[in-house]
Design an enzyme around this catalytic site. Structure first.
Site, short mmCIF file in Angstrom:
data_model
loop_
_atom_site.label_atom_id
_atom_site.label_comp_id
_atom_site.label_asym_id
_atom_site.label_seq_id
_atom_site.Cartn_x
_atom_site.Cartn_y
_atom_site.Cartn_z
N ASP A 1 0.85 -1.19 0.00
CA ASP A 1 0.00 0.00 0.00
C ASP A 1 0.88 1.23 0.00
O ASP A 1 2.06 1.17 0.33
CB ASP A 1 -0.88 0.02 1.26
CG ASP A 1 -0.03 -0.02 2.52
OD1 ASP A 1 0.34 1.06 3.03
OD2 ASP A 1 0.31 -1.12 2.99
N ASP B 1 1.57 4.58 1.97
CA ASP B 1 1.30 4.98 3.34
C ASP B 1 0.39 6.20 3.39
O ASP B 1 0.24 6.93 2.39
CB ASP B 1 2.62 5.25 4.06
CG ASP B 1 2.54 4.88 5.53
OD1 ASP B 1 2.08 3.76 5.84
OD2 ASP B 1 2.94 5.69 6.37
#
Length: 268
Positions: free
Chosen positions: A208, A210
């Site tokens: 992902d 952040d």
């Protein structure tokens, strides 16, 4: 179950979503002065090398990052004969170009954890060099093994306490101090490996971006596990290929990290 485990010279510490790696492996219970490791260690032969696999969170993911028995894990692997470790992990990207599915082989680390037992030396003035946290030969092997995935060569892993994810402000701060990726388990794992004169190489899978990198709802555990699971087969292939590319004789500085220093307890 064997009472006297066979030695393995290479260890793999699996992260979230990687709870099994080796086919046809033998399972071993290993006791340590620091309690039991996260799980029984499985050992098998891969490309003529004996490999030990340990899921750092346990196969049922029962250990959150701040409760992983890091000292027991590293001690148990070394007691089996392990001298080189490859450590896959899930990370958040701190730069926009490091999106989900990117592989990073970091060369630096920033510790932002607190309260973790991060040394085997609880008494006496002992200082082990840690300027370069990761093994250069291990990094080269992983980069060659994963060449078709175009892994990012180098970067700084910021290790946070967890188990919560970062705020947007923290994420932006990590980037401002030179962070490339953020993770919850890379420390004290890396320094404990150094204190046992082990070669330690991290391979990070970005799951992902952040929280401070882009707008939106932020990171969720479901998203992290989803991306990791989607990339497990690719990661497994890189790990197994890297095993065969690790040097059979260590020439790096990792193996001499304890020259002139005695371990606080005797290893079997």
């Amino acid at each position: 179950m064997n009472e006297r485990p066979l030695e393995a010279d290479i260890g793999v510490i699996g992260g979230s979503g990687l709870y099994a790696l080796l086919d046809g492996a033998t399972e071993h219970q290993v006791s340590t002065p620091y309690g039991p490791p996260s799980d029984p260690i499985t050992v098998a032969e891969v490309g003529g090398r004996r490999v030990a696999f340990l899921p750092r969170h346990g196969r049922d993911h029962r250990f959150p990052p701040h409760r992983i028995p890091y000292r027991a894990n590293l001690w148990a692997l070394r007691a089996l004969g392990v001298r080189q470790i490859i450590a896959p992990c899930a990370v958040g990207g701190l730069l926009p170009e490091l999106g989900p599915g990117t592989f990073v082989v970091p060369d630096q680390l920033i510790d932002r954890t607190s309260g973790r037992e991060q040394t085997f030396y609880d008494s006496g003035a002992v200082h082990v060099s840690f300027a370069d946290p990761y093994c250069p030969d291990g990094r080269e092997a992983v980069l060659r093994a994963g060449a078709e995935l175009s892994p990012v060569d180098g970067g700084t892993m910021v290790v946070v306490e967890g188990p919560r994810f970062s705020t947007r402000a923290e994420s932006r701060w990590f980037t401002s101090i030179g962070g490339t990726i953020v993770n919850m388990t890379g420390h004290p794992e890396a320094v404990l490996a150094r204190e046992l004169a082990l070669c330690y190489t991290a391979i990070a899978l970005v799951t992902d971006l952040d929280a401070g990198v882009e707008s939106g709802h932020g990171v969720t555990q479901e998203e992290v596990f989803k991306v990791f699971n989607e990339n497990t087969a690719r990661l497994r292939r890189v790990l197994l290929d890297a095993v065969g590319m690790l040097p059979t004789e260590r020439a790096c500085a990792c193996g001499t990290a304890l020259d002139g220093i005695k371990l606080p307890l005797d290893l079997p």
